[in-house]
Write a protein that holds these residues in place. Structure first.
Motif, PDB file in Angstrom:
ATOM      1  N   PHE A  99       1.115  -0.903  -0.536  1.00  0.00           N
ATOM      2  CA  PHE A  99       0.096  -0.282  -0.002  1.00  0.00           C
ATOM      3  C   PHE A  99       0.615   1.129   0.214  1.00  0.00           C
ATOM      4  O   PHE A  99       0.525   2.159  -0.568  1.00  0.00           O
ATOM      5  CB  PHE A  99      -0.785  -0.184   1.206  1.00  0.00           C
ATOM      6  CG  PHE A  99      -2.165  -0.819   1.574  1.00  0.00           C
ATOM      7  CD1 PHE A  99      -3.671  -0.190   0.088  1.00  0.00           C
ATOM      8  CD2 PHE A  99      -2.527  -2.092   1.759  1.00  0.00           C
ATOM      9  CE1 PHE A  99      -4.287  -0.788  -0.220  1.00  0.00           C
ATOM     10  CE2 PHE A  99      -3.705  -2.850   1.128  1.00  0.00           C
ATOM     11  CZ  PHE A  99      -4.535  -2.155   0.663  1.00  0.00           C
ATOM     12  N   VAL A 328      -1.460  -7.534  -2.720  1.00  0.00           N
ATOM     13  CA  VAL A 328      -2.715  -7.183  -2.495  1.00  0.00           C
ATOM     14  C   VAL A 328      -3.556  -7.728  -2.652  1.00  0.00           C
ATOM     15  O   VAL A 328      -4.724  -8.185  -1.773  1.00  0.00           O
ATOM     16  CB  VAL A 328      -2.458  -5.204  -2.458  1.00  0.00           C
ATOM     17  CG1 VAL A 328      -4.166  -5.563  -1.869  1.00  0.00           C
ATOM     18  CG2 VAL A 328      -2.011  -4.571  -1.664  1.00  0.00           C
ATOM     19  N   ASN A 347      -9.512  -2.192  -3.572  1.00  0.00           N
ATOM     20  CA  ASN A 347      -7.692  -1.795  -3.412  1.00  0.00           C
ATOM     21  C   ASN A 347      -7.185  -0.658  -4.054  1.00  0.00           C
ATOM     22  O   ASN A 347      -5.943  -0.025  -3.769  1.00  0.00           O
ATOM     23  CB  ASN A 347      -6.909  -2.901  -3.216  1.00  0.00           C
ATOM     24  CG  ASN A 347      -7.512  -4.099  -2.196  1.00  0.00           C
ATOM     25  OD1 ASN A 347      -6.804  -3.731  -1.068  1.00  0.00           O
ATOM     26  ND2 ASN A 347      -7.619  -4.991  -2.494  1.00  0.00           N
ATOM     27  N   SER A 348      -7.361  -0.641  -5.829  1.00  0.00           N
ATOM     28  CA  SER A 348      -7.210   0.606  -6.621  1.00  0.00           C
ATOM     29  C   SER A 348      -7.580   2.020  -6.160  1.00  0.00           C
ATOM     30  O   SER A 348      -6.763   3.255  -6.045  1.00  0.00           O
ATOM     31  CB  SER A 348      -7.931   0.075  -8.060  1.00  0.00           C
ATOM     32  OG  SER A 348      -7.203  -0.605  -7.919  1.00  0.00           O
TER      33      SER A 348
END
Ligand code: PHE
Length: 467
Positions: A99, A328, A347-348
């Protein structure tokens, strides 16, 4: 959970895996970051320590991560957990690291895409250093433009991860990696024949040992993690797609060598050019974007070379950020049972929000500082200087003391069918040398102590929760 999914995808071919893993390793770290940190930390002295770090830590950990991944056939968290249920935090830490890196990586990728277009229009190509420097600063300090290019980069990234492992990643890497190698060689020949390049060559290749200090050693070590995609479960995840018959050892040697070749060549292209055009070697993250356009201006068909270069830089960045996103995403698929599409999308969005903060820190938010750094630098610092080294310590301890040498060596040697003469040395490195060495460099070289302590607290809380 899909812990024992027999239908898990595999790499289409051996060469496909090498290109994909090398694609993860070779990225902005090699071409954008390596030359500028080498310039910042004393040139040859940095390169010297970097090579030593690769030799001791790089190969050792690469093999370590491959073996954990292939043994378990699971992405990072599941892989650690399968071997020892108390250790899933080590994998989870890698997801956290991804991240932070993805909080700035797509921005630089975006700069690179925008330079493709700026090369096509001819706007960036100039032999006047002031002009090339200005173009760069104008781009990165803007509000909307860099974010726009970040979005384009992320869309490409998401598209490939969305398509799944074999189809997207493998296909792209196979064609484009070799093109990058060739172009770097051509560019190196050009810069080395520029008048005034010798000084840069000397700066780059002749180590001034008096420049080596704790900070240089930490920077070099941290960069060897970053550049090889180590210390965050990425190579564990890639290894997990590897067939049981493959030779982990040769892969763990070839990939660092390819990675180092590209970084070395990038330095060889950029640092002599810095001196030939009268730039400062310590001018930081803009180095590639500022010096190379000046080099292109001296080449016949320079514009075509410029376009080609930024296309390949973008591709190299994509094959790396794909692997970051994949770490991820595969965590959410393997551990939470999410669909790939949902995991990619969710997650994007988080990464994009981090990117906005990081991008603005080059312009309108330049005054917002925590521990003396803007968002982009903070994300990079936490990931490169704290999380990756700590991840490396965990991998070493995990193999050396938790999984145990017998099982690890079984995996590496494909149950004894492959000869590994240095097997005992490898285990000893993981068991005793690496954890202490990395820790010592980490303590000795840390500059921003408050930020380091802050990051350690975050990590401790995270590990506590993820246990
Ligand atoms: N190794 C990549 C580069 O050099 C960055 C990266 C780090 C990718 C960690 C994946 C994991 O650009």
């Amino acid at each position: 959970m899909q812990e024992n999914n027999p239908k898990r995808e595999k790499w289409g071919s051996k060469i496909g895996f090498i290109f994909a893993a090398a694609g993860s390793a070779i990225g902005l770290g090699n071409i954008w970051k390596f030359p500028y940190i080498a310039g910042e930390f004393g040139g040859g002295a940095f390169v010297f320590v970097y090579l030593i770090s690769l030799g001791i830590i790089g190969f050792t950990l690469m093999l370590a991560e491959f073996s954990i991944g292939r043994h378990s056939q699971l992405s990072a968290v599941g892989a650690f957990r399968k071997i020892n249920s108390k250790w899933s935090f080590a994998g989870a830490l890698g997801v956290l690291t991804a991240f932070f890196i993805m909080g700035f990586y797509p921005i630089i990728g975006g700069w690179s895409i925008s330079y493709i277009f700026k090369s096509i229009s001819g706007e960036v190509i100039s032999s006047n250093p002031d002009i090339t420097a200005n173009t760069f600063i104008n781009l990165i300090s803007g509000v909307y433009t860099p974010i726009f290019w970040t979005i384009i980069f992320m869309i490409l990234n998401i598209g490939i991860v969305f398509l799944g492992i074999g189809k997207g990643i493998e296909k792209a890497s196979k064609i484009l990696m070799p093109s990058l190698f060739i172009l770097l060689i051509v560019l190196a020949i050009r810069t080395l024949t520029l008048p005034g390049a010798e000084k840069g060559l000397e700066f780059y290749l002749k180590p001034d040992f008096s420049k080596i200090n704790g900070q240089v050693i930490l920077a070099a070590m941290a960069h060897s993690f970053f550049s090889l995609s180590l210390g965050m479960g990425c190579m564990v995840t890639y290894g997990s797609y590897l067939d049981k018959k493959e030779n982990l050892l040769s892969n763990a040697v070839i990939i660092p060598l390819l990675d180092t070749f590209v970084a070395f060549m990038a330095g060889l292209v950029i640092l002599p050019a810095v001196f030939a055009f009268g730039f400062e070697p310590n001018s930081g993250p803009g180095l590639v974007f500022i010096t190379l356009p000046a080099v292109f201006s001296t080449m016949p068909a320079g514009q075509i070379f410029a376009v080609l270069f930024f296309v390949l830089l973008t591709v190299a960045a994509l094959t790396s950020s794909i692997s970051l996103l994949e770490v991820v995403v595969s965590y959410f698929i393997d551990q939470k049972g999410w669909k790939r599409s949902k995991a990619v999308l969710f997650n994007s969005i988080i990464m994009f929000i981090l990117c906005i903060a990081a991008s603005l820190s080059n312009g309108v938010w330049a005054n917002i500082k925590l521990f003396g750094l803007g968002f982009l630098d903070i994300f990079d610092y936490i990931a490169s200087y704290v999380l990756l080294p700590i991840g490396g310590i965990f991998v070493s301890i995990f193999i050396g003391w938790v999984w145990g040498q017998k099982d690890a060596l079984q995996e590496v040697t494909n149950n004894g069918t492959i000869k590994f003469r240095l097997g005992k040395v490898w285990v000893a490195l993981l068991k005793f040398v690496l954890p202490l060495l990395i820790l010592a460099v980490f303590i000795y070289g840390s500059v921003n102590i408050p930020l380091t302590i802050f990051s350690l607290v975050i990590i401790a809380i995270f590990v506590f929760i993820a246990r």
